[in-house]
Design a protein around this motif. Structure first.
Motif, PDB file in Angstrom:
ATOM      1  N   LYS A  61       0.854  -1.190   0.000  1.00 55.88           N
ATOM      2  CA  LYS A  61       0.000   0.000   0.000  1.00 55.88           C
ATOM      3  C   LYS A  61       0.888   1.237   0.000  1.00 55.88           C
ATOM      4  O   LYS A  61       2.036   1.183   0.441  1.00 55.88           O
ATOM      5  CB  LYS A  61      -0.872   0.052   1.262  1.00 55.88           C
ATOM      6  CG  LYS A  61      -1.897  -1.017   1.391  1.00 55.88           C
ATOM      7  CD  LYS A  61      -3.190  -0.541   0.826  1.00 55.88           C
ATOM      8  CE  LYS A  61      -4.296  -1.534   1.150  1.00 55.88           C
ATOM      9  NZ  LYS A  61      -5.543  -1.126   0.602  1.00 55.88           N
ATOM     10  N   GLU A  62       0.318   2.358  -0.461  1.00 56.61           N
ATOM     11  CA  GLU A  62       1.069   3.614  -0.415  1.00 56.61           C
ATOM     12  C   GLU A  62       0.086   4.780  -0.340  1.00 56.61           C
ATOM     13  O   GLU A  62      -0.984   4.735  -0.941  1.00 56.61           O
ATOM     14  CB  GLU A  62       1.966   3.756  -1.649  1.00 56.61           C
ATOM     15  CG  GLU A  62       2.908   4.946  -1.564  1.00 56.61           C
ATOM     16  CD  GLU A  62       3.987   4.895  -2.626  1.00 56.61           C
ATOM     17  OE1 GLU A  62       5.153   4.694  -2.237  1.00 56.61           O
ATOM     18  OE2 GLU A  62       3.672   5.053  -3.812  1.00 56.61           O
ATOM     19  N   TRP A  63       0.482   5.803   0.415  1.00 57.22           N
ATOM     20  CA  TRP A  63      -0.279   7.036   0.536  1.00 57.22           C
ATOM     21  C   TRP A  63       0.662   8.202   0.290  1.00 57.22           C
ATOM     22  O   TRP A  63       1.867   8.095   0.526  1.00 57.22           O
ATOM     23  CB  TRP A  63      -0.879   7.186   1.942  1.00 57.22           C
ATOM     24  CG  TRP A  63      -1.918   6.177   2.271  1.00 57.22           C
ATOM     25  CD1 TRP A  63      -3.271   6.307   2.120  1.00 57.22           C
ATOM     26  CD2 TRP A  63      -1.706   4.877   2.816  1.00 57.22           C
ATOM     27  NE1 TRP A  63      -3.899   5.159   2.533  1.00 57.22           N
ATOM     28  CE2 TRP A  63      -2.958   4.263   2.961  1.00 57.22           C
ATOM     29  CE3 TRP A  63      -0.572   4.154   3.180  1.00 57.22           C
ATOM     30  CZ2 TRP A  63      -3.117   2.983   3.452  1.00 57.22           C
ATOM     31  CZ3 TRP A  63      -0.720   2.862   3.680  1.00 57.22           C
ATOM     32  CH2 TRP A  63      -1.983   2.297   3.813  1.00 57.22           C
ATOM     33  N   SER A  64       0.100   9.317  -0.160  1.00 53.87           N
ATOM     34  CA  SER A  64       0.899  10.528  -0.335  1.00 53.87           C
ATOM     35  C   SER A  64       0.274  11.648   0.485  1.00 53.87           C
ATOM     36  O   SER A  64      -0.899  11.600   0.839  1.00 53.87           O
ATOM     37  CB  SER A  64       0.965  10.934  -1.810  1.00 53.87           C
ATOM     38  OG  SER A  64      -0.325  11.262  -2.291  1.00 53.87           O
ATOM     39  N   THR A  65       1.102  12.661   0.785  1.00 55.79           N
ATOM     40  CA  THR A  65       0.647  13.837   1.532  1.00 55.79           C
ATOM     41  C   THR A  65       0.753  15.047   0.625  1.00 55.79           C
ATOM     42  O   THR A  65       1.502  15.036  -0.362  1.00 55.79           O
ATOM     43  CB  THR A  65       1.500  14.061   2.796  1.00 55.79           C
ATOM     44  OG1 THR A  65       2.829  14.368   2.394  1.00 55.79           O
ATOM     45  CG2 THR A  65       1.492  12.839   3.695  1.00 55.79           C
ATOM     46  N   PRO A  66       0.048  16.114   0.945  1.00 58.16           N
ATOM     47  CA  PRO A  66       0.124  17.316   0.110  1.00 58.16           C
ATOM     48  C   PRO A  66       1.538  17.922   0.047  1.00 58.16           C
ATOM     49  O   PRO A  66       1.873  18.596  -0.915  1.00 58.16           O
ATOM     50  CB  PRO A  66      -0.836  18.297   0.795  1.00 58.16           C
ATOM     51  CG  PRO A  66      -1.757  17.446   1.604  1.00 58.16           C
ATOM     52  CD  PRO A  66      -0.957  16.244   2.004  1.00 58.16           C
ATOM     53  N   ASP A  67       2.364  17.665   1.052  1.00 61.14           N
ATOM     54  CA  ASP A  67       3.713  18.255   1.052  1.00 61.14           C
ATOM     55  C   ASP A  67       4.757  17.339   0.403  1.00 61.14           C
ATOM     56  O   ASP A  67       5.959  17.554   0.548  1.00 61.14           O
ATOM     57  CB  ASP A  67       4.134  18.649   2.469  1.00 61.14           C
ATOM     58  CG  ASP A  67       4.242  17.470   3.417  1.00 61.14           C
ATOM     59  OD1 ASP A  67       3.818  16.356   3.042  1.00 61.14           O
ATOM     60  OD2 ASP A  67       4.760  17.660   4.529  1.00 61.14           O
ATOM     61  N   GLY A  68       4.319  16.316  -0.344  1.00 64.35           N
ATOM     62  CA  GLY A  68       5.246  15.500  -1.120  1.00 64.35           C
ATOM     63  C   GLY A  68       5.913  14.364  -0.371  1.00 64.35           C
ATOM     64  O   GLY A  68       6.953  13.868  -0.791  1.00 64.35           O
ATOM     65  N   ARG A  69       5.336  13.921   0.696  1.00 65.28           N
ATOM     66  CA  ARG A  69       5.872  12.769   1.427  1.00 65.28           C
ATOM     67  C   ARG A  69       5.035  11.534   1.084  1.00 65.28           C
ATOM     68  O   ARG A  69       3.885  11.646   0.682  1.00 65.28           O
ATOM     69  CB  ARG A  69       5.835  13.015   2.925  1.00 65.28           C
ATOM     70  CG  ARG A  69       6.527  14.299   3.326  1.00 65.28           C
ATOM     71  CD  ARG A  69       7.570  14.035   4.348  1.00 65.28           C
ATOM     72  NE  ARG A  69       8.078  15.295   4.862  1.00 65.28           N
ATOM     73  CZ  ARG A  69       9.270  15.745   4.575  1.00 65.28           C
ATOM     74  NH1 ARG A  69      10.065  15.062   3.787  1.00 65.28           N
ATOM     75  NH2 ARG A  69       9.687  16.889   5.065  1.00 65.28           N
ATOM     76  N   TYR A  70       5.651  10.382   1.264  1.00 67.13           N
ATOM     77  CA  TYR A  70       4.975   9.124   0.953  1.00 67.13           C
ATOM     78  C   TYR A  70       5.063   8.177   2.136  1.00 67.13           C
ATOM     79  O   TYR A  70       6.096   8.088   2.791  1.00 67.13           O
ATOM     80  CB  TYR A  70       5.614   8.458  -0.274  1.00 67.13           C
ATOM     81  CG  TYR A  70       5.359   9.233  -1.532  1.00 67.13           C
ATOM     82  CD1 TYR A  70       4.279   8.921  -2.345  1.00 67.13           C
ATOM     83  CD2 TYR A  70       6.179  10.286  -1.898  1.00 67.13           C
ATOM     84  CE1 TYR A  70       4.033   9.648  -3.493  1.00 67.13           C
ATOM     85  CE2 TYR A  70       5.941  11.014  -3.035  1.00 67.13           C
ATOM     86  CZ  TYR A  70       4.862  10.697  -3.836  1.00 67.13           C
ATOM     87  OH  TYR A  70       4.615  11.416  -4.961  1.00 67.13           O
ATOM     88  N   LEU A  71       3.989   7.479   2.387  1.00 62.76           N
ATOM     89  CA  LEU A  71       3.936   6.423   3.393  1.00 62.76           C
ATOM     90  C   LEU A  71       3.720   5.134   2.607  1.00 62.76           C
ATOM     91  O   LEU A  71       2.703   4.976   1.930  1.00 62.76           O
ATOM     92  CB  LEU A  71       2.780   6.651   4.364  1.00 62.76           C
ATOM     93  CG  LEU A  71       2.480   5.528   5.349  1.00 62.76           C
ATOM     94  CD1 LEU A  71       3.649   5.339   6.310  1.00 62.76           C
ATOM     95  CD2 LEU A  71       1.204   5.805   6.099  1.00 62.76           C
ATOM     96  N   THR A  72       4.695   4.244   2.660  1.00 60.74           N
ATOM     97  CA  THR A  72       4.652   3.010   1.885  1.00 60.74           C
ATOM     98  C   THR A  72       4.723   1.814   2.809  1.00 60.74           C
ATOM     99  O   THR A  72       5.512   1.794   3.748  1.00 60.74           O
ATOM    100  CB  THR A  72       5.844   2.953   0.900  1.00 60.74           C
ATOM    101  OG1 THR A  72       5.842   4.141   0.107  1.00 60.74           O
ATOM    102  CG2 THR A  72       5.757   1.741   0.001  1.00 60.74           C
ATOM    103  N   ILE A  73       3.889   0.820   2.535  1.00 54.75           N
ATOM    104  CA  ILE A  73       3.919  -0.431   3.290  1.00 54.75           C
ATOM    105  C   ILE A  73       4.440  -1.514   2.355  1.00 54.75           C
ATOM    106  O   ILE A  73       3.914  -1.701   1.257  1.00 54.75           O
ATOM    107  CB  ILE A  73       2.527  -0.810   3.816  1.00 54.75           C
ATOM    108  CG1 ILE A  73       2.011   0.282   4.761  1.00 54.75           C
ATOM    109  CG2 ILE A  73       2.575  -2.155   4.523  1.00 54.75           C
ATOM    110  CD1 ILE A  73       0.608   0.060   5.248  1.00 54.75           C
ATOM    111  N   LEU A  74       5.499  -2.201   2.798  1.00 56.44           N
ATOM    112  CA  LEU A  74       6.091  -3.290   2.033  1.00 56.44           C
ATOM    113  C   LEU A  74       5.904  -4.606   2.773  1.00 56.44           C
ATOM    114  O   LEU A  74       6.001  -4.649   4.004  1.00 56.44           O
ATOM    115  CB  LEU A  74       7.593  -3.072   1.841  1.00 56.44           C
ATOM    116  CG  LEU A  74       8.044  -1.807   1.140  1.00 56.44           C
ATOM    117  CD1 LEU A  74       9.565  -1.753   1.123  1.00 56.44           C
ATOM    118  CD2 LEU A  74       7.494  -1.733  -0.256  1.00 56.44           C
ATOM    119  N   ALA A  75       5.673  -5.663   2.030  1.00 52.04           N
ATOM    120  CA  ALA A  75       5.707  -7.020   2.569  1.00 52.04           C
ATOM    121  C   ALA A  75       7.100  -7.552   2.255  1.00 52.04           C
ATOM    122  O   ALA A  75       7.507  -7.575   1.095  1.00 52.04           O
ATOM    123  CB  ALA A  75       4.643  -7.882   1.908  1.00 52.04           C
TER     124      ALA A  75
END
Length: 121
Positions: free
Chosen positions: A46-60
């Motif tokens: 899964k991955e999410w982005s923020t308005p300030d250009g950061r990413y939250l990524t989940i890896l298996a």
């Protein structure tokens, strides 16, 4: 915390965070060279982005070899742009054993697919 809750918490306890936009993962890339000298594979979950250009990524992440692996962030590949990361557990048991897989949550300044293409030869 949000990333781990998205993976492990019951849906009734999960709350969306304002400003996070889920990024559609159409063809998750499996990376086999995440840990130098080890047989481990990582797949974007899964991955999410923020308005300030950061990413939250989940890896298996899964150990594909016969020796235990430690997920030491100092030696992981594809970590360019990484700001912080946390695995559910940092030691992976040999393939086929309980504990041969884990979840890795990464906060970065680039998306996971961009991090792969930046660091690939």
């Amino acid at each position: 915390r949000f990333g781990m809750q998205k993976v492990y918490a019951p849906k009734r306890l999960i709350r969306d965070l304002p400003g996070l936009t889920e990024v559609t993962v159409r063809n998750p890339v499996v990376v086999h060279d995440m840990i130098p000298g080890a047989l481990a594979e990582a797949m974007q979950w899964k991955e999410w982005s923020t308005p300030d250009g950061r990413y939250l990524t989940i890896l298996a992440v899964r150990n594909m070899g016969v020796s235990p692996i430690t997920l030491d962030p100092r030696y992981r590949r594809h970590s360019r742009g990484e700001i912080a990361s946390t695995p559910y557990t940092n030691t992976l048991a040999p393939r086929g054993s309980p504990g041969d897989s884990t979840t890795l949550v990464i906060i970065s300044s680039v998306s996971w697919n961009d991090a792969i293409s930046i660091t690939s030869p």
